[in-house]
Design a protein around this motif. Structure first.
Motif, PDB file in Angstrom:
ATOM      1  N   VAL A 128       0.728  -1.165   0.035  1.00  0.00           N
ATOM      2  CA  VAL A 128      -0.078   0.268   0.156  1.00  0.00           C
ATOM      3  C   VAL A 128       0.868   1.358  -0.091  1.00  0.00           C
ATOM      4  N   LEU A 129       0.736   2.107  -0.973  1.00  0.00           N
ATOM      5  CA  LEU A 129       1.406   3.333  -1.046  1.00  0.00           C
ATOM      6  C   LEU A 129       0.840   4.348   0.062  1.00  0.00           C
ATOM      7  N   VAL A 130       1.763   5.064   0.730  1.00  0.00           N
ATOM      8  CA  VAL A 130       1.321   6.266   1.808  1.00  0.00           C
ATOM      9  C   VAL A 130       1.941   7.082   1.374  1.00  0.00           C
ATOM     10  N   LEU A 131       0.953   8.206   1.085  1.00  0.00           N
ATOM     11  CA  LEU A 131       1.242   9.678   0.615  1.00  0.00           C
ATOM     12  C   LEU A 131       1.125  10.809   1.461  1.00  0.00           C
ATOM     13  N   MET A 156      11.486  20.072   7.070  1.00  0.00           N
ATOM     14  CA  MET A 156      10.304  19.786   6.099  1.00  0.00           C
ATOM     15  C   MET A 156      10.462  18.414   5.716  1.00  0.00           C
ATOM     16  N   ILE A 157      11.833  17.614   5.478  1.00  0.00           N
ATOM     17  CA  ILE A 157      11.781  16.109   5.236  1.00  0.00           C
ATOM     18  C   ILE A 157      11.567  15.422   6.464  1.00  0.00           C
ATOM     19  N   ASN A 158      12.000  15.822   7.635  1.00  0.00           N
ATOM     20  CA  ASN A 158      11.988  14.970   8.882  1.00  0.00           C
ATOM     21  C   ASN A 158      10.348  14.878   9.502  1.00  0.00           C
ATOM     22  N   HIS A 159       9.952  16.008   9.215  1.00  0.00           N
ATOM     23  CA  HIS A 159       8.321  16.141   9.481  1.00  0.00           C
ATOM     24  C   HIS A 159       7.675  15.295   8.724  1.00  0.00           C
ATOM     25  N   LEU A 160       8.080  15.340   7.186  1.00  0.00           N
ATOM     26  CA  LEU A 160       7.148  14.408   6.415  1.00  0.00           C
ATOM     27  C   LEU A 160       7.352  13.206   6.565  1.00  0.00           C
ATOM     28  N   VAL A 161       8.475  12.426   6.599  1.00  0.00           N
ATOM     29  CA  VAL A 161       8.763  11.179   6.927  1.00  0.00           C
ATOM     30  C   VAL A 161       8.013  10.764   8.479  1.00  0.00           C
ATOM     31  N   ASN A 162       8.257  11.680   9.359  1.00  0.00           N
ATOM     32  CA  ASN A 162       7.638  11.229  10.497  1.00  0.00           C
ATOM     33  C   ASN A 162       6.081  11.197  10.482  1.00  0.00           C
ATOM     34  N   ASP A 163       5.527  11.790   9.600  1.00  0.00           N
ATOM     35  CA  ASP A 163       3.959  11.686   9.212  1.00  0.00           C
ATOM     36  C   ASP A 163       3.466  10.343   8.431  1.00  0.00           C
ATOM     37  N   ILE A 164       4.288   9.944   7.886  1.00  0.00           N
ATOM     38  CA  ILE A 164       3.987   8.550   7.212  1.00  0.00           C
ATOM     39  C   ILE A 164       4.797   7.258   8.128  1.00  0.00           C
ATOM     40  N   VAL A 166       4.335   6.875  11.207  1.00  0.00           N
ATOM     41  CA  VAL A 166       3.306   6.616  12.239  1.00  0.00           C
ATOM     42  C   VAL A 166       2.329   5.608  11.642  1.00  0.00           C
ATOM     43  N   MET A 167       2.158   5.321  10.499  1.00  0.00           N
ATOM     44  CA  MET A 167       1.357   4.252   9.823  1.00  0.00           C
ATOM     45  C   MET A 167       1.994   3.069   9.610  1.00  0.00           C
ATOM     46  N   GLY A 168       3.164   2.880   9.698  1.00  0.00           N
ATOM     47  CA  GLY A 168       4.141   1.830   9.859  1.00  0.00           C
ATOM     48  C   GLY A 168       4.893   1.688   8.398  1.00  0.00           C
ATOM     49  N   ALA A 169       4.924   3.006   7.811  1.00  0.00           N
ATOM     50  CA  ALA A 169       5.487   3.015   6.390  1.00  0.00           C
ATOM     51  C   ALA A 169       7.012   3.210   6.245  1.00  0.00           C
ATOM     52  N   LYS A 170       7.464   2.358   5.255  1.00  0.00           N
ATOM     53  CA  LYS A 170       9.009   2.656   4.791  1.00  0.00           C
ATOM     54  C   LYS A 170       8.999   3.930   3.860  1.00  0.00           C
ATOM     55  N   VAL A 222      12.007  35.988  -1.307  1.00  0.00           N
ATOM     56  CA  VAL A 222      11.293  35.145  -0.269  1.00  0.00           C
ATOM     57  C   VAL A 222      11.160  33.854  -1.008  1.00  0.00           C
ATOM     58  N   TYR A 223      11.303  32.648  -0.223  1.00  0.00           N
ATOM     59  CA  TYR A 223      11.347  31.264  -0.853  1.00  0.00           C
ATOM     60  C   TYR A 223      10.333  30.504  -0.129  1.00  0.00           C
ATOM     61  N   VAL A 224       9.242  29.688  -0.809  1.00  0.00           N
ATOM     62  CA  VAL A 224       8.251  28.819  -0.252  1.00  0.00           C
ATOM     63  C   VAL A 224       8.572  27.409  -0.566  1.00  0.00           C
ATOM     64  N   LEU A 225       8.849  26.598   0.522  1.00  0.00           N
ATOM     65  CA  LEU A 225       9.247  25.061   0.294  1.00  0.00           C
ATOM     66  C   LEU A 225       7.833  24.502   0.599  1.00  0.00           C
ATOM     67  N   THR A 226       7.814  23.315  -0.145  1.00  0.00           N
ATOM     68  CA  THR A 226       6.895  22.222   0.154  1.00  0.00           C
ATOM     69  C   THR A 226       7.325  21.064  -0.223  1.00  0.00           C
ATOM     70  N   SER A 227       6.821  19.887  -0.030  1.00  0.00           N
ATOM     71  CA  SER A 227       7.344  18.446  -0.745  1.00  0.00           C
ATOM     72  C   SER A 227       6.254  17.349  -0.407  1.00  0.00           C
ATOM     73  N   SER A 228       6.488  16.297  -1.262  1.00  0.00           N
ATOM     74  CA  SER A 228       5.361  15.224  -1.151  1.00  0.00           C
ATOM     75  C   SER A 228       6.395  13.675  -0.979  1.00  0.00           C
ATOM     76  N   ILE A 229       5.632  12.923  -0.573  1.00  0.00           N
ATOM     77  CA  ILE A 229       6.605  11.649  -0.095  1.00  0.00           C
ATOM     78  C   ILE A 229       5.490  10.499  -0.360  1.00  0.00           C
ATOM     79  N   ALA A 230       6.260   9.500  -0.980  1.00  0.00           N
ATOM     80  CA  ALA A 230       5.523   8.240  -0.827  1.00  0.00           C
ATOM     81  C   ALA A 230       6.492   7.317  -0.102  1.00  0.00           C
ATOM     82  N   GLY A 231       5.557   6.401   0.755  1.00  0.00           N
ATOM     83  CA  GLY A 231       6.135   5.500   1.459  1.00  0.00           C
ATOM     84  C   GLY A 231       5.221   4.149   1.095  1.00  0.00           C
ATOM     85  N   ILE A 232       5.775   2.945   1.780  1.00  0.00           N
ATOM     86  CA  ILE A 232       5.086   1.697   1.388  1.00  0.00           C
ATOM     87  C   ILE A 232       5.105   0.956   2.855  1.00  0.00           C
TER      88      ILE A 232
END
Length: 416
Positions: A128-131, A156-164, A166-170, A222-232
């Motif tokens: 299952v993909l975790v997005l 940004m990346i540490n926050h993002l990874v922590n968020d997925i 929690v569901m057991g995703a890699k 001014v710089y505005v950052l965002t990112s998206s992650i896919a885990g499994i």
């Protein structure tokens, strides 16, 4: 097609117009005058890395340099609107080295319209993909102001990874987006480098992204950052709190500070009390304390993900303990938290005192020292805590009981 003779003649003419010798131009660019001479006689082109600086010295755009002429003053162009395509292309070439990865699942690099990632996992029966998408909030404004350009990428990346997690995703792959009013090569390079390094530290790959220059929308600088992650994650190994039961233990994993939440309040406090920026908190300035990168928990958790004794996990972000832990508590159960057991950090005590902030407001705005929570089977709690303590402080702060209110706070925070 580029015309080297035309470009050379243009450089020569502009140099003379500006009253510079070939040697003076070479000195400004930190190159040999022979290189300038070769450009001007049309035998070579300026190195792509030198184009931005050369255009500044020549007082023209990169587009005009490569065209070998200045554009008509009445003629509209993308570069006059604030977007220099040739310059942004040189920035993309700089990005490419930060996107290099040894991950064989990444099938292409910088250049194609989209990124390709092989998601064949023979060892996972029902993958299952975790997005998830994330941005570091108003902390990034302080990061740019105080020189924490690379650090905010780790936030940004540490926050993002922590968020997925929690569901057991890699974590697998990340795409980032940088929106800016003007593209400064050094800043863009530092941001992409920071995101890439943070991805490697979390054992995933930065596979691509987008840099969007919007001079009419975003202010210069001014710089505005965002990112998206896919885990499994294996479908039957998803951790969502549904396995939680009465008697389970609630374990806290320590934060190292504010992480990425509460910065709008902190900035208000700093505006009202500018002097606190350099005040010392536990031997560090207040700015140093609040700009510590968000704690990453994946490396600590990966060795125990998938264990049946882990019934739920919560990343403590905006909304504090109550606003996040409630997401993984089933109906009919309550997580009873003993606030007196929480090990509050000095930086939170300092903020509370300076801002005269109530405990209720502190708990709903900040993590107060608890960056991550695990709900685990009571019999396994000691073993899980021992494992986690090899990476970060882990201790019990509550139990799961029957009840209608999903999170119940007992006693008071200890600010001593």
């Amino acid at each position: 097609m580029l015309d080297s003779v035309k470009i050379g003649g243009f450089i020569s003419g502009k140099r003379k117009e500006l009253g510079m010798t070939q040697q003076q131009l070479a000195d400004r660019l930190n190159i040999s005058f022979q290189a300038v001479s070769k450009w001007e006689n049309g035998s070579t082109f300026p190195n792509v890395e030198l184009l931005p600086e050369l255009s500044k010295v020549m007082e023209v755009t990169v587009d005009e340099l490569l065209a070998g002429c200045e554009k008509d003053g009445e003629e509209l162009s993308y570069s006059k609107a604030g977007v220099d395509i040739a310059y942004t292309d040189t920035i993309k070439k700089e990005m490419a080295k930060h996107l290099e990865t040894g991950d064989r699942r990444v099938l292409n690099g910088l250049g194609p319209f989209a990124s390709l990632y092989d998601i064949s996992f023979p060892e996972i029966k029902n993958p299952v993909l975790v997005l998830k998408s994330e941005e570091p909030g108003s902390k990034q404004k302080l990061a740019m102001e105080y020189g924490y350009t690379g650090s905010i990428c780790h936030d940004m990346i540490n926050h993002l990874v922590n968020d997925i997690v929690v569901m057991g995703a890699k974590p697998l792959a990340v795409l980032d987006t940088i929106v800016c009013g003007n593209a400064e090569k050094d800043t863009i390079g530092a941001l992409v480098k920071g995101v890439s390094e943070a991805c490697r530290e979390n054992e995933c790959s930065l596979v691509g992204g987008e840099t969007s220059v919007q001079p009419q929308v975003v202010e210069k600088g001014v710089y505005v950052l965002t990112s998206s992650i896919a885990g499994i994650v294996e479908k039957n190994r998803i951790i969502d709190g549904s396995a939680a039961g009465e008697g389970d233990v609630v374990l806290a994993l320590a934060s190292n500070g504010l992480h990425t939440n509460g910065y709008s309040l902190v900035r208000m406090l700093m505006d009202r009390m500018p002097e606190i920026k350099l005040e010392k908190v536990e031997g560090e300035t207040f700015i140093e304390q609040i700009m510590k990168p968000h704690t990453p928990y994946y490396k600590a958790l990966k060795g125990i993900l998938g264990k049946d004794c882990i019934h739920g996990m919560a990343h403590i972000t905006g909304g504090g303990i109550e606003g996040n832990l409630c997401r993984v508590i089933p109906d009919g159960l309550s997580a009873v938290i003993d606030l007196d057991k929480i090990k509050t950090l000095p930086v939170f005590r300092f903020i509370r005192q300076c801002g005269n902030i109530s405990d209720r407001e502190m708990l709903s705005t900040f993590n107060c020292g608890v960056g991550f929570i695990m709900v685990v089977q009571a019999e396994a709690a000691a073993q899980i805590a021992a494992h986690m303590n090899n990476y970060c402080e882990c201790y019990e702060i509550g139990r799961i009981r029957t009840g209608e209110q999903k999170v119940v706070m007992e006693h008071r925070l200890n600010w001593q």
